[in-house]
Design a protein around this motif. Structure first.
Motif, PDB file in Angstrom:
ATOM      1  N   SER A 106       0.830  -1.205   0.000  1.00  4.86           N
ATOM      2  CA  SER A 106       0.000   0.000   0.000  1.00  4.86           C
ATOM      3  C   SER A 106       0.866   1.257   0.000  1.00  4.86           C
ATOM      4  O   SER A 106       0.445   2.317  -0.458  1.00  4.86           O
ATOM      5  N   GLY A 107       2.105   1.121   0.475  1.00  9.30           N
ATOM      6  CA  GLY A 107       2.991   2.281   0.538  1.00  9.30           C
ATOM      7  C   GLY A 107       3.908   2.439  -0.653  1.00  9.30           C
ATOM      8  O   GLY A 107       4.531   3.491  -0.830  1.00  9.30           O
ATOM      9  N   SER A 108       4.027   1.396  -1.480  1.00 14.32           N
ATOM     10  CA  SER A 108       4.930   1.465  -2.622  1.00 14.32           C
ATOM     11  C   SER A 108       4.477   0.512  -3.726  1.00 14.32           C
ATOM     12  O   SER A 108       4.186  -0.656  -3.462  1.00 14.32           O
ATOM     13  N   ALA A 109       4.435   1.041  -4.946  1.00 14.75           N
ATOM     14  CA  ALA A 109       4.031   0.231  -6.098  1.00 14.75           C
ATOM     15  C   ALA A 109       5.227  -0.405  -6.798  1.00 14.75           C
ATOM     16  O   ALA A 109       5.065  -1.114  -7.792  1.00 14.75           O
ATOM     17  N   GLU A 110       6.439  -0.189  -6.283  1.00 11.96           N
ATOM     18  CA  GLU A 110       7.642  -0.678  -6.954  1.00 11.96           C
ATOM     19  C   GLU A 110       7.685  -2.206  -6.964  1.00 11.96           C
ATOM     20  O   GLU A 110       7.324  -2.859  -5.992  1.00 11.96           O
ATOM     21  N   ARG A 111       8.166  -2.746  -8.090  1.00 13.79           N
ATOM     22  CA  ARG A 111       8.243  -4.201  -8.245  1.00 13.79           C
ATOM     23  C   ARG A 111       9.675  -4.717  -8.402  1.00 13.79           C
ATOM     24  O   ARG A 111       9.881  -5.914  -8.526  1.00 13.79           O
ATOM     25  N   GLY A 112      10.657  -3.834  -8.411  1.00 17.35           N
ATOM     26  CA  GLY A 112      12.041  -4.277  -8.426  1.00 17.35           C
ATOM     27  C   GLY A 112      12.724  -4.165  -9.775  1.00 17.35           C
ATOM     28  O   GLY A 112      12.095  -3.978 -10.818  1.00 17.35           O
ATOM     29  N   VAL A 113      14.043  -4.285  -9.738  1.00 16.75           N
ATOM     30  CA  VAL A 113      14.883  -4.097 -10.923  1.00 16.75           C
ATOM     31  C   VAL A 113      14.472  -5.022 -12.056  1.00 16.75           C
ATOM     32  O   VAL A 113      14.249  -4.597 -13.198  1.00 16.75           O
ATOM     33  N   VAL A 114      14.358  -6.317 -11.772  1.00 20.54           N
ATOM     34  CA  VAL A 114      14.120  -7.298 -12.829  1.00 20.54           C
ATOM     35  C   VAL A 114      12.701  -7.193 -13.379  1.00 20.54           C
ATOM     36  O   VAL A 114      12.485  -7.315 -14.590  1.00 20.54           O
ATOM     37  N   ILE A 115      11.725  -6.941 -12.505  1.00 19.73           N
ATOM     38  CA  ILE A 115      10.356  -6.804 -12.997  1.00 19.73           C
ATOM     39  C   ILE A 115      10.220  -5.542 -13.849  1.00 19.73           C
ATOM     40  O   ILE A 115       9.543  -5.552 -14.889  1.00 19.73           O
ATOM     41  N   ASP A 116      10.872  -4.467 -13.455  1.00 18.73           N
ATOM     42  CA  ASP A 116      10.887  -3.259 -14.293  1.00 18.73           C
ATOM     43  C   ASP A 116      11.490  -3.573 -15.661  1.00 18.73           C
ATOM     44  O   ASP A 116      11.032  -3.091 -16.695  1.00 18.73           O
ATOM     45  N   MET A 117      12.533  -4.383 -15.661  1.00 13.84           N
ATOM     46  CA  MET A 117      13.190  -4.768 -16.905  1.00 13.84           C
ATOM     47  C   MET A 117      12.248  -5.585 -17.790  1.00 13.84           C
ATOM     48  O   MET A 117      12.111  -5.331 -19.003  1.00 13.84           O
ATOM     49  N   VAL A 118      11.586  -6.573 -17.191  1.00 21.56           N
ATOM     50  CA  VAL A 118      10.624  -7.401 -17.935  1.00 21.56           C
ATOM     51  C   VAL A 118       9.501  -6.535 -18.502  1.00 21.56           C
ATOM     52  O   VAL A 118       9.118  -6.670 -19.680  1.00 21.56           O
ATOM     53  N   ALA A 119       8.978  -5.630 -17.686  1.00 25.24           N
ATOM     54  CA  ALA A 119       7.893  -4.755 -18.131  1.00 25.24           C
ATOM     55  C   ALA A 119       8.337  -3.887 -19.299  1.00 25.24           C
ATOM     56  O   ALA A 119       7.607  -3.725 -20.295  1.00 25.24           O
ATOM     57  N   HIS A 120       9.520  -3.318 -19.208  1.00 28.04           N
ATOM     58  CA  HIS A 120      10.053  -2.457 -20.279  1.00 28.04           C
ATOM     59  C   HIS A 120      10.169  -3.238 -21.593  1.00 28.04           C
ATOM     60  O   HIS A 120       9.759  -2.758 -22.659  1.00 28.04           O
ATOM     61  N   ILE A 121      10.705  -4.443 -21.508  1.00 26.19           N
ATOM     62  CA  ILE A 121      10.964  -5.234 -22.713  1.00 26.19           C
ATOM     63  C   ILE A 121       9.671  -5.677 -23.386  1.00 26.19           C
ATOM     64  O   ILE A 121       9.525  -5.566 -24.617  1.00 26.19           O
ATOM     65  N   TYR A 122       8.701  -6.151 -22.588  1.00 27.34           N
ATOM     66  CA  TYR A 122       7.500  -6.729 -23.205  1.00 27.34           C
ATOM     67  C   TYR A 122       6.427  -5.690 -23.534  1.00 27.34           C
ATOM     68  O   TYR A 122       5.711  -5.846 -24.534  1.00 27.34           O
ATOM     69  N   THR A 123       6.292  -4.662 -22.728  1.00 33.60           N
ATOM     70  CA  THR A 123       5.306  -3.628 -23.096  1.00 33.60           C
ATOM     71  C   THR A 123       5.717  -2.928 -24.383  1.00 33.60           C
ATOM     72  O   THR A 123       4.861  -2.515 -25.171  1.00 33.60           O
ATOM     73  N   ALA A 124       7.025  -2.830 -24.630  1.00 34.69           N
ATOM     74  CA  ALA A 124       7.508  -2.227 -25.879  1.00 34.69           C
ATOM     75  C   ALA A 124       7.083  -3.058 -27.093  1.00 34.69           C
ATOM     76  O   ALA A 124       7.011  -2.538 -28.219  1.00 34.69           O
ATOM     77  N   LYS A 125       6.782  -4.330 -26.871  1.00 29.55           N
ATOM     78  CA  LYS A 125       6.333  -5.204 -27.951  1.00 29.55           C
ATOM     79  C   LYS A 125       4.812  -5.406 -27.937  1.00 29.55           C
ATOM     80  O   LYS A 125       4.297  -6.307 -28.611  1.00 29.55           O
ATOM     81  N   GLY A 126       4.120  -4.581 -27.129  1.00 31.92           N
ATOM     82  CA  GLY A 126       2.661  -4.605 -27.154  1.00 31.92           C
ATOM     83  C   GLY A 126       1.984  -5.529 -26.174  1.00 31.92           C
ATOM     84  O   GLY A 126       0.768  -5.723 -26.238  1.00 31.92           O
ATOM     85  N   TYR A 127       2.733  -6.097 -25.233  1.00 31.79           N
ATOM     86  CA  TYR A 127       2.132  -7.010 -24.260  1.00 31.79           C
ATOM     87  C   TYR A 127       1.623  -6.246 -23.034  1.00 31.79           C
ATOM     88  O   TYR A 127       2.221  -5.249 -22.619  1.00 31.79           O
ATOM     89  N   GLN A 128       0.548  -6.764 -22.452  1.00 31.68           N
ATOM     90  CA  GLN A 128       0.137  -6.367 -21.106  1.00 31.68           C
ATOM     91  C   GLN A 128       0.664  -7.413 -20.140  1.00 31.68           C
ATOM     92  O   GLN A 128       0.670  -8.610 -20.452  1.00 31.68           O
ATOM     93  N   LEU A 129       1.085  -6.972 -18.958  1.00 35.71           N
ATOM     94  CA  LEU A 129       1.629  -7.912 -17.981  1.00 35.71           C
ATOM     95  C   LEU A 129       0.662  -8.106 -16.828  1.00 35.71           C
ATOM     96  O   LEU A 129       0.104  -7.140 -16.302  1.00 35.71           O
ATOM     97  N   GLU A 130       0.462  -9.362 -16.464  1.00 32.63           N
ATOM     98  CA  GLU A 130      -0.348  -9.725 -15.298  1.00 32.63           C
ATOM     99  C   GLU A 130       0.583 -10.417 -14.307  1.00 32.63           C
ATOM    100  O   GLU A 130       1.271 -11.375 -14.662  1.00 32.63           O
ATOM    101  N   TYR A 131       0.603  -9.924 -13.066  1.00 35.85           N
ATOM    102  CA  TYR A 131       1.567 -10.402 -12.083  1.00 35.85           C
ATOM    103  C   TYR A 131       0.913 -11.302 -11.039  1.00 35.85           C
ATOM    104  O   TYR A 131      -0.217 -11.065 -10.621  1.00 35.85           O
TER     105      TYR A 131
END
Length: 252
Positions: free
Chosen positions: A28-53
């Protein structure tokens, strides 16, 4: 237009466990998901994917990938004996340097497996160090050493609990990815009580994404290719920016 595109975007289901600062459960205090998850999100959203965690313990995450309930898990140690339920990517997330955390007043340093004799070691259930040191893994697994090995169970706060146990003199040492040790030491503000020491275990910890074999082969190979190309493209300054965001630096 963007809403229309998103509604037709392909969803990538990502299972991951808590291993801050690399992978973090949001609160509730932070939406951060970490270095690797940020990396995964950057790579796949750039290719048009939505991510479900799906934030789950590691063992459950591996089961969900095997069952096809998740498409991928972003970090898992490389093992030639890995089960056939998933396929590794070719490009690692990182090859981590390991280190130990001990009490400030402890002169101990790792100097091969003989140097841990008589020390109380903390670990988690089923955690595997064999890719970094077969000797260390054999020591932990040996029933004759059970009085000196403390297995700490839990879903998301195991490493923090281990740090507190070392501070309270309940265990003596713990080995992990140096970035994880840096992060937890800073988060808990225990720099006056604990310290990170090197050398760590003999080899680096190589972690790679894994992809479910329940995914049709062509789709799985496409996902792996996207990761491999995206990870290579992020080397250098983009990678360093992500690490700085979480206040850690990667040892050379």
């Amino acid at each position: 237009m963007s809403i229309t595109n998103l509604s037709h975007a392909e969803t990538l289901k990502v299972c991951y466990d808590q291993w801050a600062p690399m992978t973090i459960f949001p609160t509730s205090g932070s939406a951060e998901r970490g270095v690797v998850i940020d990396m995964v999100a950057h790579i796949y959203t750039a290719k048009g994917y939505q991510l479900e965690y799906f934030e789950v313990p590691l063992a459950r995450g591996l089961d969900m990938v095997a069952e096809g309930l998740c498409d991928m898990l972003p970090e898992y140690l490389f093992s030639k004996n890995a089960q056939n339920a998933f396929e590794y990517a070719n490009e690692a997330t990182f090859a981590y340097v390991s280190a130990f955390v001990i009490r400030q007043d402890d002169p101990w340093r790792y100097n091969g497996i003989q140097s841990i004799t008589g020390k109380r070691i903390a670990t988690g259930p089923g955690w595997d160090y064999s890719s970094m040191s077969m000797d260390y893994q054999h020591y932990i697994d040996d029933p004759q050493n059970s009085n000196f090995v403390e297995v700490i169970a839990g879903d998301d706060d195991v490493v923090e609990r281990i740090f507190r146990m070392i501070k309270d003199n309940r265990v003596d040492l713990y080995a992990d990815n140096e970035l994880v040790l840096q992060h937890v030491l800073n988060q808990l503000k225990l720099n006056d009580y604990l310290e990170i020491v090197r050398p760590g275990l003999e080899k680096k910890l190589v972690e790679l994404p894994i992809f479910s074999n329940k995914i049709p082969s062509a789709k799985r190979q496409k996902l792996i290719k996207i990761w491999d190309e995206g990870r290579v493209a992020m080397q250098g300054e983009q990678e360093k920016m992500l690490l700085r965001k979480y206040k850690v630096t990667l040892a050379e």
